[in-house]
Design a protein around this motif. Structure first.
Motif, short mmCIF file in Angstrom:
data_model
loop_
_atom_site.label_atom_id
_atom_site.label_comp_id
_atom_site.label_asym_id
_atom_site.label_seq_id
_atom_site.Cartn_x
_atom_site.Cartn_y
_atom_site.Cartn_z
N ALA A 54 26.48 33.24 38.00
CA ALA A 54 26.47 34.67 38.29
C ALA A 54 26.69 35.45 37.00
N GLU A 55 26.15 36.63 36.99
CA GLU A 55 26.33 37.50 35.83
C GLU A 55 27.81 37.85 35.70
N PRO A 56 28.32 37.91 34.50
CA PRO A 56 29.73 38.29 34.33
C PRO A 56 29.95 39.72 34.80
N LEU A 57 31.12 39.96 35.33
CA LEU A 57 31.43 41.29 35.85
C LEU A 57 31.69 42.31 34.75
N PHE A 58 32.18 41.85 33.61
CA PHE A 58 32.55 42.76 32.54
C PHE A 58 32.00 42.25 31.22
N ALA A 76 40.18 44.69 36.76
CA ALA A 76 39.17 43.70 36.35
C ALA A 76 39.56 42.31 36.83
N LEU A 77 40.83 41.97 36.70
CA LEU A 77 41.30 40.67 37.20
C LEU A 77 41.13 40.57 38.71
N ALA A 78 41.43 41.66 39.42
CA ALA A 78 41.27 41.65 40.88
C ALA A 78 39.80 41.47 41.27
N ALA A 79 38.89 42.11 40.54
CA ALA A 79 37.46 41.96 40.83
C ALA A 79 37.00 40.53 40.59
N ILE A 80 37.45 39.94 39.50
CA ILE A 80 37.04 38.56 39.18
C ILE A 80 37.60 37.59 40.21
N LEU A 81 38.88 37.74 40.52
CA LEU A 81 39.51 36.80 41.45
C LEU A 81 38.98 36.95 42.87
N SER A 82 38.74 38.16 43.30
CA SER A 82 38.20 38.33 44.65
C SER A 82 36.77 37.82 44.74
N ARG A 83 36.03 37.91 43.65
CA ARG A 83 34.66 37.40 43.64
C ARG A 83 34.63 35.88 43.80
N HIS A 84 35.57 35.19 43.16
CA HIS A 84 35.52 33.74 43.16
C HIS A 84 36.50 33.07 44.12
N LEU A 85 37.59 33.74 44.48
CA LEU A 85 38.59 33.12 45.33
C LEU A 85 38.74 33.80 46.68
N ALA A 133 46.69 33.29 46.81
CA ALA A 133 47.93 33.43 46.05
C ALA A 133 47.84 34.46 44.95
N TRP A 134 46.64 34.95 44.66
CA TRP A 134 46.49 35.80 43.49
C TRP A 134 46.96 37.26 43.66
N PRO A 135 46.88 37.92 44.82
CA PRO A 135 47.33 39.32 44.88
C PRO A 135 48.80 39.51 44.48
N PRO A 136 49.73 38.67 44.97
CA PRO A 136 51.12 38.87 44.51
C PRO A 136 51.30 38.60 43.01
N LEU A 137 50.51 37.68 42.46
CA LEU A 137 50.59 37.41 41.03
C LEU A 137 50.14 38.61 40.21
N SER A 176 37.29 32.75 32.00
CA SER A 176 37.68 32.87 30.59
C SER A 176 37.90 34.33 30.23
N ALA A 177 37.11 35.24 30.79
CA ALA A 177 37.34 36.67 30.58
C ALA A 177 38.67 37.08 31.22
N ALA A 178 38.99 36.52 32.39
CA ALA A 178 40.26 36.83 33.05
C ALA A 178 41.44 36.32 32.21
#
Length: 134
Positions: free
Chosen positions: A26-30, A52-61, A66-70, A113-115
């Motif tokens: 997939a094309e990178p988000l950023f 940006a982290l939320a967009a990347i993590l929601s796209r792939h996970l 576990a990622w929203p509280p982190l 890696s961007a995250a």
């Protein structure tokens, strides 16, 4: 005379050939420019990084996991980075990086890696600016 027409239910079924096509990455988000142009010592840079982290993590996970509280922990620790307990920022970043590394696969390696880069920038930019006088 009448004719009786019956449907022919005994058609010869065509065999369907299935091929496993590897999905294109997939094309990178950023872009790199979007990531590097932010000042992560300022609130708007941190908010961009968290979004940006939320967009990347929601796209792939997905949305759940576990990622929203982190991410909220990282945002809170970044907000408090000038307080005496600055180790909270390092711990929050380390927890998120552990998740990113454990969930990294060939299909999401570029985004993850961007995250990781964004997480490092959120963690180290305030400390760098304090020690360098910028």
């Amino acid at each position: 005379m009448g004719r009786v027409i019956t449907p022919n239910f005994h058609h010869r079924e065509k065999k369907v050939c299935t091929r496993t096509v590897s999905p294109a990455p997939a094309e990178p988000l950023f872009s790199d420019a979007e990531i590097w142009s932010r000042d992560y010592a300022q609130a708007d840079g941190v908010v961009f990084g968290i979004c940006a982290l939320a967009a990347i993590l929601s796209r792939h996970l997905g949305q759940d996991g576990a990622w929203p509280p982190l991410l909220l922990g990282l945002l809170d620790a970044a907000r408090r980075h000038l307080e005496p307990r600055a180790d909270q920022l390092s711990q929050a970043a380390r927890d998120l990086k552990d998740l990113l590394v454990s969930e990294s696969r060939a299909g999401n390696a570029q985004d993850f890696s961007a995250a990781l880069l964004i997480t490092d920038l959120i963690e180290y930019t305030p400390r760098y600016q304090l020690t360098s006088g910028r």
